[in-house]
Design a protein around this motif. Sequence first.
Motif, mmCIF file in Angstrom:
data_model
loop_
_atom_site.group_PDB
_atom_site.id
_atom_site.type_symbol
_atom_site.label_atom_id
_atom_site.label_comp_id
_atom_site.label_asym_id
_atom_site.label_seq_id
_atom_site.Cartn_x
_atom_site.Cartn_y
_atom_site.Cartn_z
ATOM 1 N N SER A 33 0.843 -1.190 0.000
ATOM 2 C CA SER A 33 0.000 0.000 0.000
ATOM 3 C C SER A 33 0.877 1.237 0.000
ATOM 4 C CB SER A 33 -0.904 0.031 1.241
ATOM 5 O OG SER A 33 -1.768 -1.078 1.266
ATOM 6 N N PHE A 45 -4.460 7.603 2.125
ATOM 7 C CA PHE A 45 -4.276 6.374 1.347
ATOM 8 C C PHE A 45 -4.239 6.697 -0.138
ATOM 9 C CE2 PHE A 45 -4.799 2.019 0.160
ATOM 10 C CZ PHE A 45 -5.766 1.980 -0.834
ATOM 11 N N GLU A 48 -3.583 0.403 -3.115
ATOM 12 C CA GLU A 48 -3.105 -0.873 -2.628
ATOM 13 C C GLU A 48 -2.983 -1.838 -3.790
ATOM 14 O OE1 GLU A 48 -5.805 -3.542 -1.031
ATOM 15 O OE2 GLU A 48 -4.263 -4.967 -0.411
ATOM 16 N N ARG A 55 -6.150 -3.063 -6.006
ATOM 17 C CA ARG A 55 -7.423 -3.481 -5.415
ATOM 18 C C ARG A 55 -8.203 -2.313 -4.823
ATOM 19 N NH1 ARG A 55 -7.564 -8.908 -2.869
ATOM 20 N NH2 ARG A 55 -7.618 -7.839 -0.880
ATOM 21 N N ASN A 56 -7.514 -1.269 -4.437
ATOM 22 C CA ASN A 56 -8.182 -0.105 -3.869
ATOM 23 C C ASN A 56 -7.421 1.137 -4.284
ATOM 24 O OD1 ASN A 56 -10.506 -0.729 -1.999
ATOM 25 N ND2 ASN A 56 -8.974 -2.134 -1.190
ATOM 26 N N LYS A 57 -8.148 2.231 -4.427
ATOM 27 C CA LYS A 57 -7.522 3.492 -4.795
ATOM 28 C C LYS A 57 -8.115 4.584 -3.935
ATOM 29 C CE LYS A 57 -6.130 6.011 -8.975
ATOM 30 N NZ LYS A 57 -5.954 7.337 -8.391
ATOM 31 N N ALA B 95 -9.066 -6.426 2.126
ATOM 32 C CA ALA B 95 -8.128 -5.563 1.417
ATOM 33 C C ALA B 95 -7.706 -4.455 2.363
ATOM 34 C CB ALA B 95 -8.782 -4.977 0.161
ATOM 35 N N GLN B 96 -6.679 -3.726 1.965
ATOM 36 C CA GLN B 96 -6.196 -2.630 2.789
ATOM 37 C C GLN B 96 -6.690 -1.310 2.210
ATOM 38 O OE1 GLN B 96 -4.688 -3.247 5.558
ATOM 39 N NE2 GLN B 96 -3.026 -4.723 5.383
ATOM 40 N N LYS B 97 -7.476 -0.575 2.955
ATOM 41 C CA LYS B 97 -7.841 0.779 2.567
ATOM 42 C C LYS B 97 -7.970 1.565 3.865
ATOM 43 C CE LYS B 97 -10.844 3.632 -0.241
ATOM 44 N NZ LYS B 97 -11.987 3.701 -1.168
ATOM 45 N N LEU B 98 -6.872 2.144 4.308
ATOM 46 C CA LEU B 98 -6.844 2.794 5.604
ATOM 47 C C LEU B 98 -7.237 4.266 5.516
ATOM 48 C CD1 LEU B 98 -3.616 1.436 7.341
ATOM 49 C CD2 LEU B 98 -5.903 0.476 7.265
ATOM 50 N N VAL B 99 -8.013 4.681 6.516
ATOM 51 C CA VAL B 99 -8.331 6.096 6.716
ATOM 52 C C VAL B 99 -7.769 6.463 8.080
ATOM 53 C CG1 VAL B 99 -10.165 7.801 7.003
ATOM 54 C CG2 VAL B 99 -10.404 5.971 5.312
ATOM 55 N N PHE B 100 -7.050 7.574 8.132
ATOM 56 C CA PHE B 100 -6.267 7.907 9.315
ATOM 57 C C PHE B 100 -6.873 9.048 10.118
ATOM 58 C CE2 PHE B 100 -2.510 5.435 8.226
ATOM 59 C CZ PHE B 100 -2.653 5.264 6.868
#
Lengths: 112, 110
Positions: A33, A45, A48, A55-57, B95-100
């Motif tokens: 990521s 972010f 990833e 897979r994610n944007k 999946a990884q989708k982080l919000v900080f």
Amino acid sequence: KAGVTQTPRYLIKTRGQQVTLSCSPISGHRSVSWYQQTPGQGLQFLFEYFSETQRNKGNFPGRFSGRQFSNSRSEMNVSTLELGDSALYLCASSYLPPYEQYFGPGTRLTVT
Amino acid sequence: KNEVEQSPQNLTAQEGEFITINCSYSVGISALHWLQQHPGGGIVSLFMLSSGKKKHGRLIATINIQEKHSSLHITASHPRDSAVYICAVNLGQGAQKLVFGQGTRLTINP
């Protein structure tokens, strides 16, 4: 086991140029990521990658792009640099998402 | 309103004090992370939680999924604990989708 490495560590570019940053994950980790950190917006972010697939944007313009290679190494590219792109760019890897992430030291990009 | 809110933003304490940092979030999550960032930028993952409580040395992290709230506690604080502590929630499922959160700057004085 070696940690996450990022190259280069520091970079100075001129507005309008493009830049490529590299991230080598921990051996065996398949998820990478990317994050941008600025004093004003904090950590955000970017995207990833897992098994060479995005897979994610995050909510960034199309000038920000990335890719992942078959050995899980990843690159991100920023085209037509703007002053606001000056930031610390961090990558993090994990064995499988959403497992614990291990962060690299970051690349500090300065756009003049 | 930010999806992840941390409090306090800044905290100064004396060595030995018990420290609590709070994190509230407003979205559905698959996991919550507590991160530590020292001057110079390096980030270390302290905990990843999806329920209950975890402990590592003098650090304890708890999460209440129903209340959408997590806390990070530091017992017997030490000047080396001085850092920015960041709460992050994972919006991704598998999946990884982080919000900080914006982070809490902690200073422990000797």
